[in-house]
Design a protein around this motif. Structure first.
Motif, short mmCIF file in Angstrom:
data_model
loop_
_atom_site.label_atom_id
_atom_site.label_comp_id
_atom_site.label_asym_id
_atom_site.label_seq_id
_atom_site.Cartn_x
_atom_site.Cartn_y
_atom_site.Cartn_z
N VAL A 20 -13.01 -0.98 -6.49
CA VAL A 20 -12.33 0.05 -5.70
C VAL A 20 -13.27 0.67 -4.69
O VAL A 20 -12.94 0.81 -3.50
N HIS A 73 -8.37 -10.42 -1.86
CA HIS A 73 -7.95 -9.39 -2.82
C HIS A 73 -7.34 -8.20 -2.07
O HIS A 73 -7.93 -7.68 -1.14
N ILE A 74 -6.16 -7.80 -2.52
CA ILE A 74 -5.50 -6.64 -1.90
C ILE A 74 -5.19 -5.54 -2.93
O ILE A 74 -4.71 -4.48 -2.56
N GLY A 75 -5.46 -5.81 -4.19
CA GLY A 75 -5.21 -4.79 -5.19
C GLY A 75 -5.66 -5.24 -6.57
O GLY A 75 -5.93 -6.42 -6.81
N ILE A 98 -5.15 -3.90 -10.92
CA ILE A 98 -4.57 -2.98 -11.90
C ILE A 98 -5.25 -3.22 -13.24
O ILE A 98 -5.41 -4.36 -13.67
N ILE A 142 -4.66 1.92 -10.87
CA ILE A 142 -4.01 1.09 -9.85
C ILE A 142 -4.71 1.31 -8.52
O ILE A 142 -4.87 2.45 -8.06
N ALA A 143 -5.16 0.21 -7.91
CA ALA A 143 -5.83 0.31 -6.61
C ALA A 143 -5.34 -0.80 -5.70
O ALA A 143 -4.99 -1.87 -6.15
N TRP A 187 -10.81 1.34 -1.46
CA TRP A 187 -9.42 1.44 -1.81
C TRP A 187 -9.13 2.81 -2.42
O TRP A 187 -10.02 3.47 -2.97
#
Length: 170
Positions: free
Chosen positions: A61, A156-158, A160, A169-170, A66
C-alpha cells in the motif's frame, strides 16, 4: 429429527463502551457447537491473515501510494455459504415466539452457519474466497487470506487481506 442431532442455543451478552463512556449491550444468539454429534467428522479449520502478510500488504500500500480502507462485516457467519448438511437447533423461547412457532415446537433447521457452529468460520471463508475470485482477485500462494487484483496489462491495481470478518482493502 433425532433429539441427539439437535444443538442447544443460548444468548451471549457483551458490553461495549461508547465514546462517551456509557455502556452498550450487545446480545448474540449462538449455537453450542461443541455438542454437535458430527464434531470431528467435518472440516472446521479456516485460514486467517497472518501478521507477516498483513505487514507485507501494508508495505505494498505504501509503495504504491494507495489508499487503505478497513472493513468489518456485520453478522459475517450468517452471510457464509448455505450449509451442506442438515443441522438442527433448539430455539430459545424468545426466538420460537418471534418466529411464530407453535407452542412447544422449538426445533429449527439451520440453513446457514451461525456463531458457535464449528463449521461457521470455514463456510464464511469459502464464501469470501468465492466472491473475491469472482471479482477478479487472485489468491496469493503465500497466504490464502490475501487476494491481489490486476488490470488487463497484469499490473497490480489492488489488494485485499481478510482476517475472519475484518478486511484491509487497498
Amino acid at each position: 429429527v433425532n433429539p441427539d442431532d439437535v444443538l442447544k442455543m443460548r444468548w451471549v451478552l457483551t458490553w461495549k463502551k461508547n465514546e462517551d463512556g456509557s455502556l452498550k449491550g450487545k446480545a448474540r444468539l449462538i449455537v453450542l457447537g461443541f455438542q454437535d454429534p458430527h464434531l470431528g467428522k467435518e472440516k472446521t479449520s479456516s485460514p486467517t491473515l497472518n501478521r507477516r502478510s498483513k505487514q507485507l500488504l501494508l508495505q505494498v500500500v505504501v509503495q504504491n501510494d494507495w489508499k487503505l480502507k478497513k472493513g468489518d462485516v456485520t453478522a459475517a457467519f450468517l452471510q457464509g455459504r448455505p450449509l451442506e448438511k442438515c443441522k438442527y437447533a433448539l430455539a430459545p423461547p424468545e426466538l420460537a415466539e418471534a418466529m411464530g412457532l407453535p407452542m412447544g415446537e422449538r426445533v429449527i433447521r439451520l440453513i446457514k452457519s451461525v456463531y458457535g457452529l464449528t463449521t461457521a468460520p470455514l463456510e464464511w471463508f469459502s464464501q469470501v474466497d468465492k466472491v473475491l475470485k469472482e471479482l477478479g482477485g487472485v489468491q496469493t500462494a503465500a497466504d490464502p487470506c490475501v487476494w491481489v487484483f490486476n488490470n488487463e496489462h497484469g499490473e497490480h491495481i489492488g489488494i485485499i487481506g481478510a482476517h475472519v470478518d475484518d478486511f484491509l482493502i487497498a
